[in-house]
Motif scaffolding. Structure first.
Motif, PDB file in Angstrom:
ATOM      1  N   THR A 149      -3.294   7.323  -9.885  1.00  0.00           N
ATOM      2  CA  THR A 149      -4.249   6.942 -10.922  1.00  0.00           C
ATOM      3  C   THR A 149      -3.598   6.024 -11.948  1.00  0.00           C
ATOM      4  O   THR A 149      -4.158   4.992 -12.345  1.00  0.00           O
ATOM      5  CB  THR A 149      -4.815   8.190 -11.614  1.00  0.00           C
ATOM      6  OG1 THR A 149      -5.511   8.992 -10.648  1.00  0.00           O
ATOM      7  CG2 THR A 149      -5.765   7.819 -12.742  1.00  0.00           C
ATOM      8  N   GLU A 150      -2.374   6.375 -12.346  1.00  0.00           N
ATOM      9  CA  GLU A 150      -1.660   5.556 -13.331  1.00  0.00           C
ATOM     10  C   GLU A 150      -1.277   4.198 -12.736  1.00  0.00           C
ATOM     11  O   GLU A 150      -1.416   3.154 -13.401  1.00  0.00           O
ATOM     12  CB  GLU A 150      -0.411   6.290 -13.824  1.00  0.00           C
ATOM     13  CG  GLU A 150       0.291   5.586 -14.974  1.00  0.00           C
ATOM     14  CD  GLU A 150       1.468   6.382 -15.532  1.00  0.00           C
ATOM     15  OE1 GLU A 150       2.045   5.936 -16.540  1.00  0.00           O
ATOM     16  OE2 GLU A 150       1.799   7.437 -14.953  1.00  0.00           O
ATOM     17  N   PHE A 151      -0.822   4.203 -11.496  1.00  0.00           N
ATOM     18  CA  PHE A 151      -0.420   2.943 -10.871  1.00  0.00           C
ATOM     19  C   PHE A 151      -1.617   2.023 -10.666  1.00  0.00           C
ATOM     20  O   PHE A 151      -1.533   0.817 -10.927  1.00  0.00           O
ATOM     21  CB  PHE A 151       0.268   3.200  -9.533  1.00  0.00           C
ATOM     22  CG  PHE A 151       0.717   1.932  -8.847  1.00  0.00           C
ATOM     23  CD1 PHE A 151       1.904   1.319  -9.208  1.00  0.00           C
ATOM     24  CD2 PHE A 151      -0.067   1.338  -7.864  1.00  0.00           C
ATOM     25  CE1 PHE A 151       2.316   0.143  -8.610  1.00  0.00           C
ATOM     26  CE2 PHE A 151       0.341   0.165  -7.251  1.00  0.00           C
ATOM     27  CZ  PHE A 151       1.532  -0.440  -7.621  1.00  0.00           C
ATOM     28  N   ALA A 152      -2.730   2.562 -10.209  1.00  0.00           N
ATOM     29  CA  ALA A 152      -3.920   1.745  -9.979  1.00  0.00           C
ATOM     30  C   ALA A 152      -4.390   1.098 -11.279  1.00  0.00           C
ATOM     31  O   ALA A 152      -4.824  -0.071 -11.293  1.00  0.00           O
ATOM     32  CB  ALA A 152      -5.032   2.594  -9.368  1.00  0.00           C
ATOM     33  N   ALA A 153      -4.297   1.822 -12.376  1.00  0.00           N
ATOM     34  CA  ALA A 153      -4.706   1.271 -13.672  1.00  0.00           C
ATOM     35  C   ALA A 153      -3.763   0.146 -14.091  1.00  0.00           C
ATOM     36  O   ALA A 153      -4.202  -0.893 -14.611  1.00  0.00           O
ATOM     37  CB  ALA A 153      -4.721   2.376 -14.722  1.00  0.00           C
ATOM     38  N   ALA A 154      -2.451   0.327 -13.872  1.00  0.00           N
ATOM     39  CA  ALA A 154      -1.488  -0.708 -14.240  1.00  0.00           C
ATOM     40  C   ALA A 154      -1.683  -1.964 -13.401  1.00  0.00           C
ATOM     41  O   ALA A 154      -1.607  -3.095 -13.913  1.00  0.00           O
ATOM     42  CB  ALA A 154      -0.065  -0.175 -14.078  1.00  0.00           C
ATOM     43  N   LEU A 155      -1.936  -1.793 -12.106  1.00  0.00           N
ATOM     44  CA  LEU A 155      -2.157  -2.946 -11.233  1.00  0.00           C
ATOM     45  C   LEU A 155      -3.446  -3.668 -11.610  1.00  0.00           C
ATOM     46  O   LEU A 155      -3.498  -4.908 -11.618  1.00  0.00           O
ATOM     47  CB  LEU A 155      -2.197  -2.484  -9.774  1.00  0.00           C
ATOM     48  CG  LEU A 155      -2.293  -3.586  -8.717  1.00  0.00           C
ATOM     49  CD1 LEU A 155      -1.119  -4.557  -8.829  1.00  0.00           C
ATOM     50  CD2 LEU A 155      -2.344  -2.975  -7.312  1.00  0.00           C
ATOM     51  N   ALA A 156      -4.479  -2.924 -11.952  1.00  0.00           N
ATOM     52  CA  ALA A 156      -5.739  -3.544 -12.381  1.00  0.00           C
ATOM     53  C   ALA A 156      -5.545  -4.331 -13.672  1.00  0.00           C
ATOM     54  O   ALA A 156      -6.110  -5.422 -13.840  1.00  0.00           O
ATOM     55  CB  ALA A 156      -6.813  -2.472 -12.563  1.00  0.00           C
ATOM     56  N   ALA A 157      -4.732  -3.786 -14.590  1.00  0.00           N
ATOM     57  CA  ALA A 157      -4.464  -4.490 -15.848  1.00  0.00           C
ATOM     58  C   ALA A 157      -3.723  -5.799 -15.588  1.00  0.00           C
ATOM     59  O   ALA A 157      -4.006  -6.831 -16.213  1.00  0.00           O
ATOM     60  CB  ALA A 157      -3.660  -3.595 -16.784  1.00  0.00           C
TER      61      ALA A 157
END
Length: 262
Positions: A133-141
């Motif tokens: 969840t944290e990684f997906a948010a960082a990649l989306a950012a």
């Protein structure tokens, strides 16, 4: 529920596994997923997190592993990577290690599957889900952030001989998140090259990686004078490590356009 690795091999969940990791970046991920106590062996290059891995026995390098040490540790699972570990060595280890879990991330988003695989096989699914969840948010950012102009980039990993990365590598995929491309220098994944006018005509920016060769700012200054192109020192772990370090890596990428434009 079985979990499928990079070769299509299925692995049952085993929360009591005895793990030897031959992949430094994945050793870090396993520790961050709370699996350090199940790690019975690691390479000398598995250096993160330092306060945890110092208690885990070393079994050699990523390629020159000590088969006898691993045999004595009696692991149930071996974690390997197609790029980092040599198949003949892995085949020999497969003679006495029951389960070989093969990894091969090629793009930043592949870290999601990697975390699910590690968490699923070794009984840390809840932590893996939180990490994803944290990684997906960082990649989306990163993907939503404003980008600078496209750059044609030569990413150097070694000198004497000089070596770079091909377009189908994880590093090239990381650079592609910025709209940056690497030159095509043949079919080899990590090709050798020589500095010449034809190559420099294809390059806007040169990146010197801090690993595996330990490039420094002194190399940057000398090379800029030699080739007359901008040269930037980059953190090799941020650009090439999978798993835990990739989370920091996608955030690191966001700052590269500003550094390159100085």
């Amino acid at each position: 529920m079985p979990f499928t690795d990079a070769l299509g091999q299925q692995h049952a969940a085993d929360p009591h596994a005895r793990i030897v990791s031959l992949v430094p970046s994945i050793t870090e991920l396993l520790c961050d997923l709370g699996l350090a106590q199940q790690l019975v062996g690691r390479t000398g290059f598995c250096i993160h997190p330092a306060d945890v891995v110092r208690e885990i026995p070393k079994i050699g390098g990523t390629k020159d592993v000590n088969l006898d040490k691993i045999r004595k540790l009696a692991p149930s699972h071996l974690v390997v990577n197609i790029d980092e570990n040599e198949k003949p060595t892995v085949d020999r280890l497969a003679e006495f290690v029951p389960h070989i879990v093969v990894t091969h991330p090629l793009r930043p988003q592949d870290n999601l599957e990697l975390a699910w695989l590690m968490g699923g096989v070794f009984g840390a699914s809840a932590r893996a889900e939180a990490w994803c969840t944290e990684f997906a948010a960082a990649l989306a950012a990163l993907r939503a952030a404003p980008k600078g102009p496209p750059q044609r980039v030569l990413y150097c990993i070694w000198q004497d001989p000089w070596m770079t990365v091909s377009q189908d590598t994880y590093i090239a995929a990381m650079l592609a998140e910025l709209g940056w491309t690497v030159p095509a220098l043949g079919d080899v994944r990590y090709p050798r090259f020589e500095w010449n006018a034809a190559l420099l005509a294809q390059v806007d920016l040169v990146l010197l990686s801090s690993e595996p060769y330990r490039f420094t700012e002194a190399h940057v200054d000398a090379l800029e004078r030699q080739i007359g192109k901008p040269v930037l020192l980059v953190d090799g772990e941020m650009m090439s490590w999978y798993g835990s370090r990739a989370l920091h890596g996608v955030r690191y990428l966001m700052g590269l356009p500003a550094l390159a434009g100085r």
